[in-house]
Design a protein around this motif. Structure first.
Motif, PDB file in Angstrom:
ATOM      1  N   UNK A  83       0.892  -1.152   0.000  1.00  0.00           N
ATOM      2  CA  UNK A  83       0.000   0.000   0.000  1.00  0.00           C
ATOM      3  C   UNK A  83       0.928   1.198   0.000  1.00  0.00           C
ATOM      4  N   UNK A  84       0.994   1.889  -1.111  1.00  0.00           N
ATOM      5  CA  UNK A  84       1.967   2.975  -1.234  1.00  0.00           C
ATOM      6  C   UNK A  84       1.267   4.314  -1.104  1.00  0.00           C
ATOM      7  N   UNK A  85       1.523   4.998  -0.014  1.00  0.00           N
ATOM      8  CA  UNK A  85       0.888   6.300   0.237  1.00  0.00           C
ATOM      9  C   UNK A  85       1.964   7.324   0.590  1.00  0.00           C
ATOM     10  N   UNK A  86       2.952   7.419  -0.284  1.00  0.00           N
ATOM     11  CA  UNK A  86       4.077   8.303   0.012  1.00  0.00           C
ATOM     12  C   UNK A  86       4.528   9.083  -1.234  1.00  0.00           C
TER      13      UNK A  86
ATOM     14  N   UNK B 217       3.325  11.033   8.108  1.00  0.00           N
ATOM     15  CA  UNK B 217       2.911  11.780   6.906  1.00  0.00           C
ATOM     16  C   UNK B 217       2.391  10.802   5.860  1.00  0.00           C
ATOM     17  N   UNK B 218       1.147  11.008   5.471  1.00  0.00           N
ATOM     18  CA  UNK B 218       0.490  10.114   4.508  1.00  0.00           C
ATOM     19  C   UNK B 218       0.123  10.937   3.281  1.00  0.00           C
ATOM     20  N   UNK B 219       0.466  10.431   2.095  1.00  0.00           N
ATOM     21  CA  UNK B 219       0.133  11.237   0.910  1.00  0.00           C
ATOM     22  C   UNK B 219      -0.464  10.384  -0.203  1.00  0.00           C
ATOM     23  N   UNK B 220      -1.791  10.362  -0.256  1.00  0.00           N
ATOM     24  CA  UNK B 220      -2.475   9.629  -1.334  1.00  0.00           C
ATOM     25  C   UNK B 220      -2.450  10.403  -2.647  1.00  0.00           C
ATOM     26  N   UNK B 221      -2.471   9.662  -3.753  1.00  0.00           N
ATOM     27  CA  UNK B 221      -2.514  10.282  -5.088  1.00  0.00           C
ATOM     28  C   UNK B 221      -3.547   9.527  -5.905  1.00  0.00           C
ATOM     29  N   UNK B 222      -3.710   9.906  -7.169  1.00  0.00           N
ATOM     30  CA  UNK B 222      -4.846   9.407  -7.947  1.00  0.00           C
ATOM     31  C   UNK B 222      -4.914   7.890  -8.019  1.00  0.00           C
ATOM     32  N   UNK B 223      -3.755   7.215  -7.904  1.00  0.00           N
ATOM     33  CA  UNK B 223      -3.731   5.756  -8.062  1.00  0.00           C
ATOM     34  C   UNK B 223      -4.056   5.020  -6.775  1.00  0.00           C
ATOM     35  N   UNK B 224      -4.267   5.739  -5.703  1.00  0.00           N
ATOM     36  CA  UNK B 224      -4.597   5.060  -4.444  1.00  0.00           C
ATOM     37  C   UNK B 224      -6.098   4.787  -4.347  1.00  0.00           C
TER      38      UNK B 224
ATOM     39  N   UNK C 109       2.585  -1.313   4.342  1.00  0.00           N
ATOM     40  CA  UNK C 109       2.067   0.011   4.022  1.00  0.00           C
ATOM     41  C   UNK C 109       3.194   1.040   4.131  1.00  0.00           C
ATOM     42  N   UNK C 110       3.474   1.722   3.032  1.00  0.00           N
ATOM     43  CA  UNK C 110       4.580   2.682   3.028  1.00  0.00           C
ATOM     44  C   UNK C 110       4.033   4.093   3.174  1.00  0.00           C
ATOM     45  N   UNK C 111       4.316   4.685   4.351  1.00  0.00           N
ATOM     46  CA  UNK C 111       4.042   6.103   4.572  1.00  0.00           C
ATOM     47  C   UNK C 111       5.357   6.709   5.049  1.00  0.00           C
ATOM     48  N   UNK C 112       5.327   7.922   5.571  1.00  0.00           N
ATOM     49  CA  UNK C 112       6.572   8.606   5.935  1.00  0.00           C
ATOM     50  C   UNK C 112       6.386   9.277   7.277  1.00  0.00           C
TER      51      UNK C 112
END
Ligand code: PLP
Length: 399
Positions: free
Chosen positions: A37-40, A373-380, A363-366
Motif C-alpha cells: 500500500x503505497x501512500x508516500x 505523513x500520509x500522501x495519497x494520489x490518484x492511483x490510491x 504500508x509505506x508512509x513517511x
C-alpha cells in the motif's frame, strides 16, 4: 509556543464522490501496488511502466547509437520536455530551464540577483530547508534572510508576508504547497504583495505541480521551480525552472554552464553570452535517463489532467482526514479543505515505530518531526486509507 491547528471541517460529501474507476485502472501501470500500500507520493511518486520503458529506451539508444543519440534524439527529447512542462503550467518552452535539483536551480537564480540595493530575502518557517540555506550561505555578501513566522505548524498569514516584505526585499521565496502540512498557499496574493513592494517572487512548487493545477500567468509569479520526484512521477535528478519571459534577458547567472550559453556548439571558451531563452539558467550535461523517466510520468499527468488529479486527490485526502478524526487522531492540516492537499500529517509524538510497523505490514508512509505523513494520489484506493488508519489504531492501542 505554536498554537495547535484548528480542527478541520469536512465540507465534501463522500456520498457524492465519483468512483473514478478510470483512474484506478492506472494502478496496473505502477508495479509497487503489487506488493505494497503505497501512500508516500509526496516523498517519491510511484514508478510507472511508462517511465521504465523510457529508461529502457534511453539505455537501448545509448547502447546502439552512442554519442550520435545526442544530436539525433536526446536534444530533441530535452526540447520536448521543456515544451510539455510549459504546457502544464501555462508557460512557453522558452521560459523553461531544466536542472538536476531544486537546490541547484535555486542557486542559479540566487546568482542572478543584485543584493547591493535590496539585500533581503523573505521566506517562511515552513518552507523546505534548502530554500533558506541558499541565502543563509550568502551572509558574507550582506544578504539578510527573514523567516516569516508560521501562525501554527500549518500555514503563514498573508498579513505576515505583508509585514515582512519591504523596500529592501529582493526576493520572496516560498512554497506553493508546504511539505510540512500540505497547506496550499495563495501564490497569486503573495506575488501581488511582493510586486507592490518592488520585490520578485520565486515559488518552490515541488509539492504542488501535478497534484494542484498550476498556472504561472494567472499567479503572476516571476520564477517557479518544480520537478519529477514527487507528483509528476518522474523520479530523481530532474527539475525545472520557469522564469518569466520579460525578466529573462536581465538574468545573468554567475554560476554558468555551457548548456546555458547562446552558441553552446561553437565551443568557444571566450564567448559566454547567455542563451536568449530560459536555457541560460541551465548548467552542464543533463541526465537523459531522468528526462526519459519524467516524460513517462508526465504522460499520465497530461492524460488525466490537473483538474481531475486535484479532484481525485481531494477526495482521498478528505476521506483520510475523516477516518483519522473518527479514530481519535489529530490531523495537522488546514481548516479549509480548499487549502488542503494530498499531504496529510497525523500528529504523533514518536512516529518512528509507527512508520516502521506500517512498513512491516506492507504500508509505506513517511514521518516528519512529530507526525506520520500520509500522501495519497490518484492511483490510491479509499481502502488503502482505511488500512493505514486501522494499522495506526492497532499500534496505538497495543493490539
Ligand atoms: C518543497 C520541497 N522543496 C525542495 C525539496 C528538495 O529539493 P532538492 O533535493 O531537489 O534540492 C523538497 C524535497 O525533496 C521539497 O519537498
Amino acid at each position: 509556543m505554536t498554537a495547535p491547528a484548528p480542527t478541520p471541517a469536512l465540507t465534501t460529501d463522500p456520498a457524492r464522490w465519483p468512483a473514478h474507476d478510470d483512474l484506478l485502472r492506472y494502478r496496473a501501470d505502477f508495479p509497487i501496488f503489487e506488493q505494497h500500500n503505497y501512500l508516500n507520493s509526496c516523498s517519491l511518486g510511484a514508478l510507472s511502466v511508462r517511465s521504465m520503458a523510457g529508461i529502457n529506451e534511453y539505455m537501448r539508444l545509448w547502447g546502439s547509437m552512442g554519442a550520435s543519440a545526442w544530436y539525433e534524439l536526446w536534444l530533441g527529447r530535452l526540447a520536448e520536455l521543456r515544451r510539455q512542462i510549459g504546457a502544464l503550467i501555462n508557460a512557453g518552452e522558452d521560459e523553461i530551464a531544466i536542472g538536476p535539483s531544486i537546490s541547484a536551480a535555486i542557486a542559479v537564480i540566487s546568482s542572478c540577483l543584485d543584493y547591493r540595493t535590496r539585500n533581503k530575502i523573505v521566506t517562511t518557517d515552513l518552507d523546505f530547508p534548502t530554500v533558506g540555506h541558499q541565502w543563509l550561505a550568502k551572509a558574507g555578501q550582506g544578504v539578510e534572510v527573514v523567516f516569516v513566522p508560521a501562525r501554527d505548524r500549518v500555514s503563514v498569514d498573508l498579513a505576515a508576508f505583508e509585514a515582512a516584505i519591504d523596500e529592501r526585499t529582493a526576493l520572496v521565496v516560498t512554497s506553493h504547497v508546504f511539505f510540512t502540512s500540505g497547506y496550499v498557499q495563495d501564490i497569486k496574493a503573495i506575488a501581488e504583495i511582493a510586486h507592490r513592494k518592488g520585490a520578485l517572487v520565486l515559488i518552490d512548487a515541488y509539492q504542488g505541480t501535478g497534484q494542484i493545477p498550476t498556472d504561472v500567468q494567472d499567479a503572476g509569479v516571476d520564477f517557479l521551480l518544480s520537478g519529477g520526484l514527487k507528483w509528476l512521477l518522474g523520479g530523481t535528478g530532474i527539475v525545472f525552472t520557469y522564469a518569466r519571459r520579460d525578466l529573462l534577458l536581465t538574468l545573468h547567472p554567475t554560476i554558468p554552464g555551457w548548456f546555458g550559453v547562446k552558441n553552446m556548439f561553437g565551443f568557444d571558451i571566450h564567448d559566454a553570452t547567455p542563451a536568449d531563452s530560459a536555457q541560460r539558467l541551465e548548467q552542464g550535461t543533463h541526465s537523459i535517463s531522468a528526462v526519459y523517466a519524467l516524460l513517462g510520468g508526465l504522460s499520465y499527468i497530461h492524460e488525466i489532467g490537473p483538474q481531475r488529479l486535484r479532484e481525485r486527490t481531494q477526495h482521498l485526502t478528505e476521506d483520510l482526514i475523516a477516518r483519522a478524526l473518527a479514530a481519535g487522531f489529530t490531523p495537522r492540516v488546514a481548516p479549509d479543505p480548499a487549502q488542503r492537499s494530498g499531504i496529510v500529517l497525523l500528529n504523533m509524538d514518536d512516529p518512528t515505530p509507527v512508520v516502521a510497523a506500517l512498513a512491516q505490514a506492507g504500508t509505506i508512509v513517511d514521518k516528519r518531526p512529530g507526525a506520520v505523513r500520509v500522501s495519497p494520489y490518484f492511483y490510491n484506493r479509499i481502502e488503502e486509507n482505511a488500512l493505514v488508519i486501522e494499522a495506526m489504531v492497532r499500534i496505538r492501542d497495543g493490539r
